[in-house]
Design a protein around this motif. Structure first.
Motif, PDB file in Angstrom:
ATOM      1  N   VAL A 311       0.628   9.346   3.268  1.00 49.46           N
ATOM      2  CA  VAL A 311       1.900  10.045   3.483  1.00 49.46           C
ATOM      3  C   VAL A 311       2.016  10.511   4.927  1.00 49.46           C
ATOM      4  N   ARG A 312       0.919  11.040   5.479  1.00 52.67           N
ATOM      5  CA  ARG A 312       0.946  11.488   6.866  1.00 52.67           C
ATOM      6  C   ARG A 312       1.221  10.330   7.817  1.00 52.67           C
ATOM      7  N   LEU A 313       0.587   9.195   7.575  1.00 49.74           N
ATOM      8  CA  LEU A 313       0.819   8.034   8.432  1.00 49.74           C
ATOM      9  C   LEU A 313       2.238   7.495   8.262  1.00 49.74           C
ATOM     10  N   TRP A 314       2.792   7.583   7.075  1.00 47.64           N
ATOM     11  CA  TRP A 314       4.160   7.123   6.834  1.00 47.64           C
ATOM     12  C   TRP A 314       5.170   7.962   7.604  1.00 47.64           C
ATOM     13  N   ARG A 315       4.843   9.247   7.784  1.00 47.30           N
ATOM     14  CA  ARG A 315       5.754  10.157   8.481  1.00 47.30           C
ATOM     15  C   ARG A 315       5.627  10.073  10.001  1.00 47.30           C
ATOM     16  N   GLN A 316       4.761   9.196  10.489  1.00 47.89           N
ATOM     17  CA  GLN A 316       4.660   8.978  11.928  1.00 47.89           C
ATOM     18  C   GLN A 316       5.905   8.232  12.421  1.00 47.89           C
ATOM     19  N   PRO A 317       6.112   8.146  13.722  1.00 50.54           N
ATOM     20  CA  PRO A 317       7.295   7.428  14.245  1.00 50.54           C
ATOM     21  C   PRO A 317       7.410   6.019  13.692  1.00 50.54           C
ATOM     22  N   ALA A 318       8.615   5.496  13.709  1.00 49.91           N
ATOM     23  CA  ALA A 318       8.904   4.213  13.069  1.00 49.91           C
ATOM     24  C   ALA A 318       8.042   3.077  13.613  1.00 49.91           C
ATOM     25  N   HIS A 319       7.709   3.115  14.902  1.00 59.48           N
ATOM     26  CA  HIS A 319       6.939   2.010  15.472  1.00 59.48           C
ATOM     27  C   HIS A 319       5.490   2.010  14.975  1.00 59.48           C
ATOM     28  N   ASP A 320       5.058   3.090  14.280  1.00 60.06           N
ATOM     29  CA  ASP A 320       3.693   3.150  13.742  1.00 60.06           C
ATOM     30  C   ASP A 320       3.606   2.675  12.295  1.00 60.06           C
ATOM     31  N   LYS A 321       4.741   2.235  11.699  1.00 60.76           N
ATOM     32  CA  LYS A 321       4.713   1.789  10.305  1.00 60.76           C
ATOM     33  C   LYS A 321       3.808   0.578  10.131  1.00 60.76           C
ATOM     34  N   LEU A 322       3.802  -0.313  11.113  1.00 61.48           N
ATOM     35  CA  LEU A 322       2.910  -1.473  11.009  1.00 61.48           C
ATOM     36  C   LEU A 322       1.451  -1.031  11.044  1.00 61.48           C
ATOM     37  N   ARG A 323       1.176   0.024  11.795  1.00 63.04           N
ATOM     38  CA  ARG A 323      -0.198   0.526  11.847  1.00 63.04           C
ATOM     39  C   ARG A 323      -0.615   1.074  10.477  1.00 63.04           C
ATOM     40  N   LEU A 324       0.307   1.692   9.758  1.00 63.86           N
ATOM     41  CA  LEU A 324       0.022   2.148   8.399  1.00 63.86           C
ATOM     42  C   LEU A 324      -0.382   0.981   7.509  1.00 63.86           C
ATOM     43  N   LEU A 325       0.324  -0.152   7.630  1.00 61.39           N
ATOM     44  CA  LEU A 325      -0.010  -1.327   6.822  1.00 61.39           C
ATOM     45  C   LEU A 325      -1.396  -1.857   7.178  1.00 61.39           C
ATOM     46  N   VAL A 326      -1.761  -1.778   8.448  1.00 63.80           N
ATOM     47  CA  VAL A 326      -3.108  -2.192   8.853  1.00 63.80           C
ATOM     48  C   VAL A 326      -4.142  -1.263   8.222  1.00 63.80           C
ATOM     49  N   PHE A 327      -3.833   0.037   8.185  1.00 63.63           N
ATOM     50  CA  PHE A 327      -4.741   0.990   7.543  1.00 63.63           C
ATOM     51  C   PHE A 327      -4.906   0.674   6.059  1.00 63.63           C
ATOM     52  N   VAL A 328      -3.800   0.432   5.373  1.00 62.67           N
ATOM     53  CA  VAL A 328      -3.861   0.084   3.952  1.00 62.67           C
ATOM     54  C   VAL A 328      -4.677  -1.190   3.750  1.00 62.67           C
ATOM     55  N   CYS A 329      -4.461  -2.154   4.633  1.00 62.47           N
ATOM     56  CA  CYS A 329      -5.219  -3.409   4.553  1.00 62.47           C
ATOM     57  C   CYS A 329      -6.712  -3.150   4.677  1.00 62.47           C
ATOM     58  N   ALA A 330      -7.114  -2.316   5.637  1.00 63.84           N
ATOM     59  CA  ALA A 330      -8.533  -2.012   5.838  1.00 63.84           C
ATOM     60  C   ALA A 330      -9.124  -1.326   4.609  1.00 63.84           C
ATOM     61  N   VAL A 331      -8.385  -0.389   4.035  1.00 64.66           N
ATOM     62  CA  VAL A 331      -8.876   0.327   2.856  1.00 64.66           C
ATOM     63  C   VAL A 331      -9.053  -0.627   1.680  1.00 64.66           C
ATOM     64  N   VAL A 332      -8.087  -1.512   1.466  1.00 65.26           N
ATOM     65  CA  VAL A 332      -8.185  -2.456   0.360  1.00 65.26           C
ATOM     66  C   VAL A 332      -9.375  -3.396   0.551  1.00 65.26           C
ATOM     67  N   LEU A 333      -9.585  -3.865   1.767  1.00 65.31           N
ATOM     68  CA  LEU A 333     -10.714  -4.759   2.029  1.00 65.31           C
ATOM     69  C   LEU A 333     -12.057  -4.061   1.821  1.00 65.31           C
ATOM     70  N   GLY A 334     -12.081  -2.746   1.965  1.00 63.85           N
ATOM     71  CA  GLY A 334     -13.316  -1.998   1.771  1.00 63.85           C
ATOM     72  C   GLY A 334     -13.421  -1.314   0.432  1.00 63.85           C
ATOM     73  N   LEU A 335     -12.551  -1.658  -0.502  1.00 62.31           N
ATOM     74  CA  LEU A 335     -12.445  -0.929  -1.760  1.00 62.31           C
ATOM     75  C   LEU A 335     -13.537  -1.259  -2.762  1.00 62.31           C
ATOM     76  N   MET A 336     -14.048  -2.482  -2.739  1.00 64.93           N
ATOM     77  CA  MET A 336     -14.970  -2.936  -3.772  1.00 64.93           C
ATOM     78  C   MET A 336     -16.364  -2.360  -3.557  1.00 64.93           C
ATOM     79  N   PRO A 337     -16.895  -1.594  -4.514  1.00 68.23           N
ATOM     80  CA  PRO A 337     -18.258  -1.066  -4.364  1.00 68.23           C
ATOM     81  C   PRO A 337     -19.278  -2.189  -4.221  1.00 68.23           C
ATOM     82  N   SER A 338     -20.108  -2.060  -3.219  1.00 65.27           N
ATOM     83  CA  SER A 338     -21.197  -2.998  -2.956  1.00 65.27           C
ATOM     84  C   SER A 338     -20.715  -4.403  -2.587  1.00 65.27           C
TER      85      SER A 338
END
Length: 622
Positions: A311-338
């Motif tokens: 939510v905090r990243l979403w409320r950043q300026p509009a040009h940072d929305k793509l950076r939020l998607l990169v963050f989500v991508c990183a979290v998903v790629l690191g989601l699987m235990p082990s």
């Protein structure tokens, strides 16, 4: 109420499993020590000496019985985890972000450490079940400036599970040191201890190293002890939590930032110290401390921060929305235990350099990078969706899933839907909608409570009620040692007798060299030949390149003889071509029958035994 419903749905109780078996044995040995005197787990001392938990549970087991006591204490531990988590979240996050954070803790993977073996809020009873809520409550009290209460709660956690509670003390110390630098003087204590160990012989254990044989056995059997034994996926999973906590610290208010810095500092310090003392120097006490367990608090923190941080990243300026998607991508790629994806590191690096990159490349290329990253994340997650359930169990093992959740959606993938429903409720709830949702939630709570106890009939037969010592219809001597093929629990809970060897009995060999040496010796004594002369390994440890055999009468007889009369009885789930000394078929509907064979009777038969060379024993059998 929604949190309790999700807790019970996604953390069902399957009985005394995993480490809970070891705690059950400790409780039974406290209530009746004599029959367990020769058991491999207890013969040379066990880790029970470091915890008050088995002693406390023993009183309840005397009243309720083993099965019922463990069931109700597991439920109490899970509820305590939810309450304590809410208390710490209340101190750290703004009001609107607390409940989404709690939902993330209940629905996202809870595994920490290597190999996906451990997790917080485990659906079985161990000392961790109550040590973890006490640690969270202690940290909540510390953040609220109630230091005395925090210290008492921390000491209570330390009494139940020192390894789990120790990292919380380090986090608390760093929290205090950020406010008052005088707390840093505690760093003199390790220096003084190092100097004293050379001057005082009583402290020589601080420099005692594991010999090569003991180290190798712990390395092979206790996979989680040495973090350098971890795979690439484990390291990526760890770095993902560090990444999330570091990003959150950049956007946090002062109190939350101070807490996050404490967690990050403790994690880096304890992991580095653990790698040095245990993996590098092979110090026995350093390996026993298992300092990597700080990961449970790091992972709890990173998981709880995710909804608020998005939510905090979403409320950043509009040009940072793509950076939020990169963050989500990183979290998903690191989601699987082990099993975090190798591309996680690239996605995390891309997030950090995005401000610099966005100034030097055009928008089309930026969007292309984001789409590629999200595409890799989706390809990675979807085939592994079933493994995203709490502590890695497939949803097919949960009976209610097949009936109500087609197609089978794992808990982690249900989080966005639950958060969306929560947002809709907060924004559009009306009085009429209340009359619809609240009764539905009430019936969901009743159903989740009804289905929570998913113990099999066989698990109930093993634990509920406590059995006498003659289920097979014969008197088994109190000093007898039993080999119950493939299962440790019933030897303890049904027969109340010592078990000869099973891989779970070696779960604490990092604390006791004698148990390790003797356990491996016994395992090799059960490497025998069957009637056709084929190799038969009756006991196989994890990660060994062998498959446990189904021993015939000749193999069982040779195993008995190899034990030099220490092994008294063998219990099999199938009959041999020889009369059994006793047969037990549980009368509670469990479709299982067990056959008891006496080693003395097998020795008097004409069964042919193939000769096989046996290894030289490393230690005498107790």
């Amino acid at each position: 109420m929604l949190a309790v419903v999700l807790l019970l749905l996604f953390h069902p109780y399957h009985g005394i499993l995993h480490d809970s078996t070891i705690y059950a044995g400790q409780v039974l040995a406290l209530l009746d020590p004599a029959p367990f005197a020769h058991d491999l787990f207890f013969a040379y001392g066990s880790q029970a000496q470091f915890s008050l938990f088995p002693s406390l549970v023993a009183h309840l087991v005397q009243t309720l019985g083993l099965g019922n006591a463990f069931l109700w204490l597991t439920l109490a531990g899970l509820l305590a985890f939810v309450i304590a988590s809410w208390g710490l979240l209340h101190q750290l996050l703004p009001e609107s972000s607390r409940f989404p954070a709690l939902l993330a803790l209940l629905l996202l993977p809870a595994s920490y450490g290597a190999w996906g073996i451990l997790s917080y809020a485990e659906p079985f009873l161990t000392g961790r079940s109550f040590a973890e809520p006490l640690c969270l409550a202690a940290l909540a009290a510390l953040v609220a400036q109630r230091r005395t209460l925090a210290g008492l709660l921390g000491l209570a956690a330390l009494a139940l599970h020192p390894l789990q509670a120790g990292p919380a003390f380090v986090i608390g110390w760093l929290w205090l040191a950020q406010q008052d630098r005088r707390w840093l003087h505690l760093l003199w204590l390790p220096t003084l201890a190092a100097a004293a160990c050379f001057a005082l012989p009583q402290l020589s254990f601080l420099t005692a190293r594991m010999d090569a044989l003991w180290f190798q056995q712990v390395w092979d059997r206790n996979l989680v002890v040495f973090y350098s034994h971890s795979g690439v996926g484990d390291w990526n999973y760890l770095v993902k939590d560090l990444f999330v906590a570091a990003v959150a610290a950049r956007h946090a208010a002062p109190a939350l930032r101070r807490y996050l810095h404490s967690v990050l500092g403790a994690s880096v310090m304890l992991f580095a110290l653990g790698l040095l003392l245990a993996d590098g120097l092979h110090l026995a006490w350093g390996a026993g401390l298992q300092l990597w367990r700080v990961h449970w608090l790091l992972h709890w923190t990173a998981t709880a921060m995710l909804p608020w941080l998005c939510v905090r990243l979403w409320r950043q300026p509009a040009h940072d929305k793509l950076r939020l998607l990169v963050f989500v991508c990183a979290v998903v790629l690191g989601l699987m235990p082990s099993a975090a994806h190798p591309m996680f590191m690239i996605a995390a690096l891309l997030y950090w350099v995005w401000p610099w990159l966005s100034q030097r490349v055009g928008m089309p290329l930026q969007r292309t990078l984001v789409v590629l990253c999200l595409g890799v994340a989706m390809i990675y997650v979807l085939p592994n969706a079933l493994a995203l359930t709490p502590w890695g169990a497939p949803l097919a093992t949960r009976r209610w899933v097949d009936a109500l959740m087609q197609p089978r959606l794992p808990a982690a993938l249900s989080l966005p839907a639950v958060l969306a429903a929560l947002w809709f409720w907060q924004r559009y709830a009306t009085a009429r909608l209340h009359w619809i949702v609240l009764p539905a939630l009430f019936f969901a709570a009743l159903f989740s409570g009804y289905q929570w106890d998913q113990r099999s009939a066989l698990q109930r037969a093993f634990t509920d009620p406590m059995h006498d010592a003659q289920p097979f219809g014969i008197n088994i001597a109190p000093d007898a040692q039993v080999l119950w093929l493939g299962n440790l629990l019933p030897a303890w809970s049904v027969l109340h007798r010592s078990h000869y060897i099973q891989q779970q009995q070696l779960s604490g060999i990092v604390f006791n060299r004698a148990t390790s040496i003797e356990g491996y010796r016994r395992k090799e004594l059960l490497h025998v030949k069957d009637a056709q002369g084929k190799d038969c390994r009756i006991v196989v440890f994890p990660k060994e390149p062998f498959i446990a055999c189904k021993p015939d009468a000749a193999a069982v007889r040779q195993a008995c003889e190899n034990s030099r009369n220490k092994l008294t009885y063998v219990v099999l789930y199938y009959p041999l071509n020889y009369p059994a000394a006793g047969i037990w078929a549980p009368d509670n509907g469990a479709e299982s029958t067990y056959y008891l064979y006496a080693c003395r009777e097998l020795a008097n038969t004409g069964i042919t035994i193939q000769s096989s060379a046996q290894p030289t024993p490393h230690a005498p059998a107790p």
